[in-house]
Scaffold this motif. Structure first.
Motif, PDB file in Angstrom:
ATOM      1  N   ALA A   1      14.555  14.774  -2.855  1.00  0.00           N
ATOM      2  CA  ALA A   1      14.504  13.415  -2.058  1.00  0.00           C
ATOM      3  C   ALA A   1      13.486  13.580  -1.041  1.00  0.00           C
ATOM      4  N   GLN A   2      13.258  14.418  -0.369  1.00  0.00           N
ATOM      5  CA  GLN A   2      12.353  14.582   0.652  1.00  0.00           C
ATOM      6  C   GLN A   2      10.953  14.650   0.120  1.00  0.00           C
ATOM      7  N   GLU A   3      10.581  15.166  -0.880  1.00  0.00           N
ATOM      8  CA  GLU A   3       9.489  14.895  -1.879  1.00  0.00           C
ATOM      9  C   GLU A   3       9.275  13.451  -2.256  1.00  0.00           C
ATOM     10  N   GLN A   4      10.450  12.942  -3.050  1.00  0.00           N
ATOM     11  CA  GLN A   4      10.278  11.521  -3.456  1.00  0.00           C
ATOM     12  C   GLN A   4      10.083  10.701  -2.184  1.00  0.00           C
ATOM     13  N   THR A   5      10.878  10.882  -1.175  1.00  0.00           N
ATOM     14  CA  THR A   5      10.582   9.892   0.000  1.00  0.00           C
ATOM     15  C   THR A   5       9.216  10.139   0.651  1.00  0.00           C
ATOM     16  N   ARG A   6       8.575  11.267   0.674  1.00  0.00           N
ATOM     17  CA  ARG A   6       7.080  11.235   1.064  1.00  0.00           C
ATOM     18  C   ARG A   6       6.319  10.457   0.069  1.00  0.00           C
ATOM     19  N   ALA A   7       6.205  10.879  -0.993  1.00  0.00           N
ATOM     20  CA  ALA A   7       5.210  10.059  -1.960  1.00  0.00           C
ATOM     21  C   ALA A   7       5.499   8.589  -1.839  1.00  0.00           C
ATOM     22  N   ALA A   8       6.860   7.979  -2.019  1.00  0.00           N
ATOM     23  CA  ALA A   8       7.105   6.630  -1.659  1.00  0.00           C
ATOM     24  C   ALA A   8       6.708   6.255  -0.442  1.00  0.00           C
ATOM     25  N   GLU A   9       6.650   6.794   0.817  1.00  0.00           N
ATOM     26  CA  GLU A   9       6.429   6.142   1.770  1.00  0.00           C
ATOM     27  C   GLU A   9       4.916   6.139   1.959  1.00  0.00           C
ATOM     28  N   GLU A  10       4.277   7.236   1.277  1.00  0.00           N
ATOM     29  CA  GLU A  10       2.739   7.415   1.120  1.00  0.00           C
ATOM     30  C   GLU A  10       1.959   6.319   0.630  1.00  0.00           C
ATOM     31  N   VAL A  11       2.629   5.784  -0.525  1.00  0.00           N
ATOM     32  CA  VAL A  11       1.997   4.878  -1.298  1.00  0.00           C
ATOM     33  C   VAL A  11       2.275   3.456  -0.952  1.00  0.00           C
ATOM     34  N   THR A  12       3.476   3.581  -0.119  1.00  0.00           N
ATOM     35  CA  THR A  12       3.983   2.036   0.531  1.00  0.00           C
ATOM     36  C   THR A  12       2.888   1.774   1.517  1.00  0.00           C
ATOM     37  N   LYS A  13       2.845   2.997   2.290  1.00  0.00           N
ATOM     38  CA  LYS A  13       1.929   2.617   3.309  1.00  0.00           C
ATOM     39  C   LYS A  13       0.361   2.245   3.098  1.00  0.00           C
ATOM     40  N   ARG A  14       0.026   2.803   1.901  1.00  0.00           N
ATOM     41  CA  ARG A  14      -1.368   2.190   1.260  1.00  0.00           C
ATOM     42  C   ARG A  14      -1.363   0.860   0.795  1.00  0.00           C
ATOM     43  N   PHE A  15      -0.453   0.463   0.212  1.00  0.00           N
ATOM     44  CA  PHE A  15      -0.395  -0.891   0.026  1.00  0.00           C
ATOM     45  C   PHE A  15      -0.099  -1.869   1.193  1.00  0.00           C
ATOM     46  N   GLN A  16       0.742  -1.504   2.232  1.00  0.00           N
ATOM     47  CA  GLN A  16       0.789  -2.188   3.373  1.00  0.00           C
ATOM     48  C   GLN A  16      -0.379  -2.330   4.169  1.00  0.00           C
ATOM     49  N   SER A  17      -1.170  -1.376   4.120  1.00  0.00           N
ATOM     50  CA  SER A  17      -2.577  -1.202   4.914  1.00  0.00           C
ATOM     51  C   SER A  17      -3.474  -2.356   4.197  1.00  0.00           C
ATOM     52  N   LEU A  18      -3.513  -2.288   2.859  1.00  0.00           N
ATOM     53  CA  LEU A  18      -4.422  -3.158   2.239  1.00  0.00           C
ATOM     54  C   LEU A  18      -3.779  -4.500   2.526  1.00  0.00           C
ATOM     55  N   ALA A  19      -2.664  -4.852   2.438  1.00  0.00           N
ATOM     56  CA  ALA A  19      -2.203  -6.262   2.626  1.00  0.00           C
ATOM     57  C   ALA A  19      -2.628  -6.645   3.997  1.00  0.00           C
ATOM     58  N   ALA A  20      -2.364  -5.588   5.212  1.00  0.00           N
ATOM     59  CA  ALA A  20      -3.113  -5.938   6.461  1.00  0.00           C
ATOM     60  C   ALA A  20      -4.443  -6.511   6.459  1.00  0.00           C
ATOM     61  N   VAL A  21      -5.264  -5.883   5.788  1.00  0.00           N
ATOM     62  CA  VAL A  21      -6.672  -5.998   5.926  1.00  0.00           C
ATOM     63  C   VAL A  21      -7.152  -7.161   5.032  1.00  0.00           C
ATOM     64  N   LEU A  22      -6.439  -7.425   3.977  1.00  0.00           N
ATOM     65  CA  LEU A  22      -6.620  -8.695   2.953  1.00  0.00           C
ATOM     66  C   LEU A  22      -5.971  -9.803   3.927  1.00  0.00           C
ATOM     67  N   LEU A  23      -5.202  -9.837   4.716  1.00  0.00           N
ATOM     68  CA  LEU A  23      -4.438 -10.951   5.266  1.00  0.00           C
ATOM     69  C   LEU A  23      -5.549 -11.261   6.430  1.00  0.00           C
ATOM     70  N   GLN A  24      -6.400 -10.184   7.064  1.00  0.00           N
ATOM     71  CA  GLN A  24      -6.994 -10.688   8.329  1.00  0.00           C
ATOM     72  C   GLN A  24      -8.452 -11.402   7.612  1.00  0.00           C
ATOM     73  N   ARG A  25      -8.860 -11.358   6.424  1.00  0.00           N
ATOM     74  CA  ARG A  25      -9.857 -11.910   5.939  1.00  0.00           C
ATOM     75  C   ARG A  25      -9.600 -13.475   5.433  1.00  0.00           C
ATOM     76  N   ASP A  26     -10.490 -14.260   5.133  1.00  0.00           N
ATOM     77  CA  ASP A  26     -10.353 -15.508   4.578  1.00  0.00           C
ATOM     78  C   ASP A  26     -10.786 -15.473   3.138  1.00  0.00           C
ATOM     79  N   PRO A  27      -9.677 -15.095   2.345  1.00  0.00           N
ATOM     80  CA  PRO A  27     -10.355 -15.040   0.800  1.00  0.00           C
ATOM     81  C   PRO A  27     -10.759 -16.457   0.275  1.00  0.00           C
ATOM     82  N   ALA A  28     -11.890 -16.294  -0.335  1.00  0.00           N
ATOM     83  CA  ALA A  28     -12.529 -17.493  -1.053  1.00  0.00           C
ATOM     84  C   ALA A  28     -12.393 -17.485  -2.401  1.00  0.00           C
TER      85      ALA A  28
END
Length: 416
Positions: A142-169
């Motif tokens: 469960a520790q390994e699964q949690t670490r991997a899931a949080e690692e990937v989740t943070k990547r998508f959250q970080s990308l979402a934050a970057v994309l929302l700061q832009r004005d996509p055309a």
């Protein structure tokens, strides 16, 4: 684009409970602590003392009985004329002896109770050790699964934050942003489930350790050792010799045999020996000393009902032993098959499977941010990374459970 979705994603990331910094412990240390503090072990240890007390009781000889009396002796002639009177007293001592061999049979039956209690303690210690190891490995997974899931989740959250700061055309950038946001939500739910599994395993381990459920606990990541399964014939031989339930059945059969012998012995009565002295003083002093021997005559009661009942129970014990043997062989073969299949699956995986997927997922994140990787490939790599982690951990936990079951069935000392 409204910033509400970004706030939601950031809230999901910031709402993760802060984990207290604790020193990771090994699985072996958990096992040793549990065996030293678990209260139910004391119950089984006390049960051995109870059985030993029963053996002492079975070997006891009945206490002798002392009877004393005092009165007055009055003498009359045949015409009812007074002749004389005087004091009189008497004392008698009675001792009952069991028929030869009866006490030794009772002690033999009580000895089997001691052996059953000792076997129960050993079985519980082995089961407790196996349970701690299984839960500990589940927590490591469960520790390994949690670490991997949080690692990937943070990547998508970080990308979402970057994309929302832009004005996509255009439609394509807006749809890509939506895909990233949806993946952030979905993977956030998977990370939450992984944390819940981790917390459940931690709560259960803390309970076995005698700690508070919320007591901070972290386990060291241990390398899963791929051990080849022994041949089924070897496992069956060990199980027939050391399986706890089977050994208990053997003891039950032996004990019932002693019960039959005891019921046959009880056809013969106990012997009562009585010595007495009686003294009276009138015109003369009279003293009478003697002893008596008494025992019931076994003419009608031959204890047939008790003998038949004991023999029927002995037959039941023998039938249960046969059934236990068949069940044991079936369980050993099933668990050996499960263990072998999981081991075959794990041996086919390269040693660095998870690490290679982890590096590929991190590399995909870098290339996507530079615009060198399409969204579909990026998303697939991240999800395949999580799926591969889950698949490997599932196979490892299946092998752990099968191995623990085999160790319980064969009466072996649980291994790491």
């Amino acid at each position: 684009m409204k910033p509400s979705f970004l706030i939601t994603c950031l809230f999901l990331g910031s709402s993760l409970p802060a984990v207290m910094a604790v020193e990771p412990v090994s699985v072996n240390s958990l096992v040793l602590k549990t065996l030293a503090t678990h209260p139910e072990l004391q119950y089984y240890e006390a049960q051995i003392d109870v059985a030993r007390g029963g053996k002492t009781k079975a070997g006891e000889i009945k206490n002798p009985e002392l009877m004393v009396g005092k009165g007055n002796w009055r003498l009359r002639d045949l015409s009812n004329n007074y002749v004389t009177d005087g004091p009189t007293w008497q004392a008698q001592l009675t001792q009952t002896f069991e028929w030869p061999g009866r006490i030794s049979l009772r002690k033999a039956i009580a000895q089997k109770d001691i052996e059953l209690a000792q076997l129960g303690l050993a079985q519980f210690r082995a089961a407790l050790t196996g349970r701690v190891r299984s839960i500990a490995w589940r927590m490591i997974a469960a520790q390994e699964q949690t670490r991997a899931a949080e690692e990937v989740t943070k990547r998508f959250q970080s990308l979402a934050a970057v994309l929302l700061q832009r004005d996509p055309a255009g439609a394509a950038p807006r749809l890509e942003a939506r895909i990233i946001q949806a993946n952030a939500l979905t993977l956030g739910a998977e990370a939450t489930q992984a944390r819940n599994d981790l917390a459940a395993a931690r709560f259960e381990l803390n309970q076995l350790l005698g700690e508070r459920a919320e007591h901070p606990l972290e386990l060291k990541s241990e390398h899963f050792v791929v051990l080849p399964p022994p041949p089924v014939d070897v496992l069956l031989s060990r199980a027939r010799e050391k399986n706890f339930a089977l050994r208990a059945r053997f003891l039950d059969v032996e004990q019932q045999g002693f019960q039959v012998a005891l019921a046959k012995n009880e056809r013969w009565p106990s012997i009562t020996v009585q010595s007495y002295v009686q003294k009276q003083t009138t015109l003369t002093r009279e003293t009478q000393v003697g002893f008596t021997l008494s025992f019931p005559l076994p003419l009608w009661n031959h204890n047939k009902g008790a003998i038949d009942a004991a023999q029927a129970k002995q037959l039941q014990a023998e039938l249960m032993l046969t059934a236990q043997m068949r069940q044991l062989e079936r369980d050993v073969a099933a668990q050996a098959s499960h263990y072998r299949i999981y081991m075959e699956q794990l041996t086919q995986l390269p040693p660095d499977t998870l690490e290679s997927f982890r590096k590929a997922a991190a590399e995909a994140d870098d290339h996507y941010r530079m615009g060198a990787l399409p969204l579909a490939t990026y998303t697939e790599l991240q999800r395949q990374y999580l799926s591969s982690v889950k698949a490997v951990l599932t196979a490892q936990m299946g092998a752990v459970d099968a191995r623990q079951q085999l160790e319980q069935l064969t009466g072996s000392v649980p291994e790491q």
